[in-house]
Design a protein around this motif. Structure first.
Motif, PDB file in Angstrom:
ATOM      1  N   ARG A 183     -19.170  48.595  97.681  1.00  0.00           N
ATOM      2  CA  ARG A 183     -20.244  47.950  97.414  1.00  0.00           C
ATOM      3  C   ARG A 183     -21.746  48.490  97.041  1.00  0.00           C
ATOM      4  N   LEU A 184     -23.026  48.045  96.947  1.00  0.00           N
ATOM      5  CA  LEU A 184     -23.641  48.467  97.476  1.00  0.00           C
ATOM      6  C   LEU A 184     -24.223  47.023  98.219  1.00  0.00           C
ATOM      7  N   THR A 185     -25.149  46.893  98.645  1.00  0.00           N
ATOM      8  CA  THR A 185     -25.361  45.874  99.206  1.00  0.00           C
ATOM      9  C   THR A 185     -26.922  45.154  98.723  1.00  0.00           C
ATOM     10  N   TYR A 186     -27.698  46.152  98.242  1.00  0.00           N
ATOM     11  CA  TYR A 186     -29.453  45.979  98.444  1.00  0.00           C
ATOM     12  C   TYR A 186     -29.024  45.834  96.648  1.00  0.00           C
ATOM     13  N   ILE A 187     -28.468  45.458  95.999  1.00  0.00           N
ATOM     14  CA  ILE A 187     -28.277  46.368  94.380  1.00  0.00           C
ATOM     15  C   ILE A 187     -27.527  44.226  93.464  1.00  0.00           C
ATOM     16  N   PHE A 188     -28.541  43.932  92.574  1.00  0.00           N
ATOM     17  CA  PHE A 188     -28.750  42.962  91.648  1.00  0.00           C
ATOM     18  C   PHE A 188     -27.715  43.575  91.203  1.00  0.00           C
ATOM     19  N   GLY A 189     -26.398  42.639  90.832  1.00  0.00           N
ATOM     20  CA  GLY A 189     -25.855  42.898  90.090  1.00  0.00           C
ATOM     21  C   GLY A 189     -25.090  41.497  88.667  1.00  0.00           C
ATOM     22  N   ARG A 190     -24.078  41.709  87.646  1.00  0.00           N
ATOM     23  CA  ARG A 190     -24.126  40.935  86.880  1.00  0.00           C
ATOM     24  C   ARG A 190     -22.341  39.952  87.419  1.00  0.00           C
ATOM     25  N   GLY A 191     -22.415  38.977  87.460  1.00  0.00           N
ATOM     26  CA  GLY A 191     -20.755  38.323  87.436  1.00  0.00           C
ATOM     27  C   GLY A 191     -20.472  38.283  88.434  1.00  0.00           C
ATOM     28  N   ARG A 192     -19.875  37.813  89.383  1.00  0.00           N
ATOM     29  CA  ARG A 192     -19.762  37.235  90.883  1.00  0.00           C
ATOM     30  C   ARG A 192     -20.241  37.842  91.962  1.00  0.00           C
ATOM     31  N   ASN A 193     -19.980  38.968  92.082  1.00  0.00           N
ATOM     32  CA  ASN A 193     -21.618  40.083  92.672  1.00  0.00           C
ATOM     33  C   ASN A 193     -22.639  40.434  92.527  1.00  0.00           C
ATOM     34  N   SER A 194     -23.086  39.214  92.536  1.00  0.00           N
ATOM     35  CA  SER A 194     -24.820  39.683  91.544  1.00  0.00           C
ATOM     36  C   SER A 194     -25.882  38.797  92.697  1.00  0.00           C
ATOM     37  N   ALA A 195     -25.891  38.229  94.114  1.00  0.00           N
ATOM     38  CA  ALA A 195     -26.644  38.776  94.475  1.00  0.00           C
ATOM     39  C   ALA A 195     -26.580  39.718  95.728  1.00  0.00           C
ATOM     40  N   PRO A 196     -27.541  40.040  96.414  1.00  0.00           N
ATOM     41  CA  PRO A 196     -27.868  41.359  96.773  1.00  0.00           C
ATOM     42  C   PRO A 196     -27.660  41.108  99.219  1.00  0.00           C
ATOM     43  N   THR A 197     -26.798  40.786  99.869  1.00  0.00           N
ATOM     44  CA  THR A 197     -26.952  40.675 101.166  1.00  0.00           C
ATOM     45  C   THR A 197     -27.933  41.546 102.203  1.00  0.00           C
ATOM     46  N   ASP A 198     -28.426  42.431 101.476  1.00  0.00           N
ATOM     47  CA  ASP A 198     -29.369  43.021 102.344  1.00  0.00           C
ATOM     48  C   ASP A 198     -29.072  43.364 103.961  1.00  0.00           C
ATOM     49  N   GLU A 199     -27.764  44.497 103.932  1.00  0.00           N
ATOM     50  CA  GLU A 199     -27.347  43.981 105.668  1.00  0.00           C
ATOM     51  C   GLU A 199     -28.375  45.151 106.521  1.00  0.00           C
ATOM     52  N   TRP A 200     -29.516  46.213 105.672  1.00  0.00           N
ATOM     53  CA  TRP A 200     -30.121  46.985 105.810  1.00  0.00           C
ATOM     54  C   TRP A 200     -30.843  45.955 106.860  1.00  0.00           C
ATOM     55  N   ARG A 201     -31.385  44.953 105.841  1.00  0.00           N
ATOM     56  CA  ARG A 201     -32.654  44.392 106.591  1.00  0.00           C
ATOM     57  C   ARG A 201     -32.325  44.371 108.216  1.00  0.00           C
ATOM     58  N   GLN A 202     -30.705  44.025 108.667  1.00  0.00           N
ATOM     59  CA  GLN A 202     -31.520  43.235 109.837  1.00  0.00           C
ATOM     60  C   GLN A 202     -32.059  44.721 110.915  1.00  0.00           C
ATOM     61  N   ILE A 203     -31.811  46.081 110.674  1.00  0.00           N
ATOM     62  CA  ILE A 203     -32.127  47.287 111.957  1.00  0.00           C
ATOM     63  C   ILE A 203     -34.033  47.025 111.402  1.00  0.00           C
ATOM     64  N   LYS A 204     -34.284  46.838 112.846  1.00  0.00           N
ATOM     65  CA  LYS A 204     -35.613  46.773 112.506  1.00  0.00           C
ATOM     66  C   LYS A 204     -36.593  47.555 112.916  1.00  0.00           C
ATOM     67  N   THR A 205     -35.590  48.551 113.844  1.00  0.00           N
ATOM     68  CA  THR A 205     -36.904  49.668 114.708  1.00  0.00           C
ATOM     69  C   THR A 205     -36.481  50.929 114.248  1.00  0.00           C
ATOM     70  N   ALA A 206     -37.117  52.394 114.488  1.00  0.00           N
ATOM     71  CA  ALA A 206     -35.644  53.453 113.997  1.00  0.00           C
ATOM     72  C   ALA A 206     -35.116  53.863 115.492  1.00  0.00           C
ATOM     73  N   GLU A 207     -35.095  52.729 116.573  1.00  0.00           N
ATOM     74  CA  GLU A 207     -33.950  52.898 117.620  1.00  0.00           C
ATOM     75  C   GLU A 207     -32.725  52.363 117.467  1.00  0.00           C
ATOM     76  N   GLN A 208     -33.060  51.628 116.393  1.00  0.00           N
ATOM     77  CA  GLN A 208     -32.052  50.547 116.085  1.00  0.00           C
ATOM     78  C   GLN A 208     -31.059  51.342 115.028  1.00  0.00           C
ATOM     79  N   ALA A 209     -31.976  52.103 114.466  1.00  0.00           N
ATOM     80  CA  ALA A 209     -30.848  52.799 113.227  1.00  0.00           C
ATOM     81  C   ALA A 209     -30.805  54.439 114.056  1.00  0.00           C
ATOM     82  N   LEU A 210     -30.939  55.003 114.475  1.00  0.00           N
ATOM     83  CA  LEU A 210     -31.019  56.305 115.623  1.00  0.00           C
ATOM     84  C   LEU A 210     -29.458  55.637 116.200  1.00  0.00           C
ATOM     85  N   ALA A 211     -29.574  54.499 116.584  1.00  0.00           N
ATOM     86  CA  ALA A 211     -28.110  54.361 117.483  1.00  0.00           C
ATOM     87  C   ALA A 211     -27.086  53.949 116.466  1.00  0.00           C
TER      88      ALA A 211
END
Length: 146
Positions: free
Chosen positions: A86-114
């Motif tokens: 499942r792509l978390t950033y994609i709008f779709g149709r049907g039951r999985n229509s809304a993105p959840t955008d888990e990538w937004r939880q990573i705020k800094t380059a340090e968090q991303a590197l970790a």
């Protein structure tokens, strides 16, 4: 999203994974997000080397761009059990229509590197056992040949 710390931490191979899954999503008319099937061979055809595929998928998961909704297993002959995604950033149709955008939880380059560092360290136990079995079999073949 493209300017986020999570996106900037993606490796080239992880971006290829996302590209391939986006193509799969579009091929199903935006209705299969959450049950996107992409096989090892399809990832290889998208330009990934075999040993890099699992690591790239782990990176995409760790950075919040992909969720593996069902873990597959190595195939035996004609029996296939591919993973689904499942792509978390994609709008779709049907039951999985809304993105959840888990990538937004990573705020800094340090968090991303970790997150990427942890993803690279994580290894699938069944895959490690299989690789060890193959290495052991090769060592036995060399011992017999010598």
């Amino acid at each position: 999203m493209r300017e986020s710390a999570a996106w900037l931490a993606l490796t080239f191979n992880a971006r290829r994974v996302l590209d391939r899954l986006e193509l799969e999503h579009m091929a199903h008319g935006a209705e299969a997000n959450g049950s996107l099937i992409c096989t090892y061979e399809q990832f290889k055809a998208a330009g990934l080397r075999g040993p890099s595929i699992a690591q790239a998928i782990h990176e995409c998961e760790a950075l919040g761009f992909v969720e593996v909704t069902k873990r597959g297993s190595p195939s035996l002959s004609r029996y296939r059990n591919p993973s689904t995604y499942r792509l978390t950033y994609i709008f779709g149709r049907g039951r999985n229509s809304a993105p959840t955008d888990e990538w937004r939880q990573i705020k800094t380059a340090e968090q991303a590197l970790a997150a990427v560092t942890m993803a690279r360290a994580a290894k699938s136990a069944p895959h490690v056992r299989r690789a060890q079995a193959v290495a052991d079999a090769r060592a036995r073949q060399k011992a017999v040949a010598a």
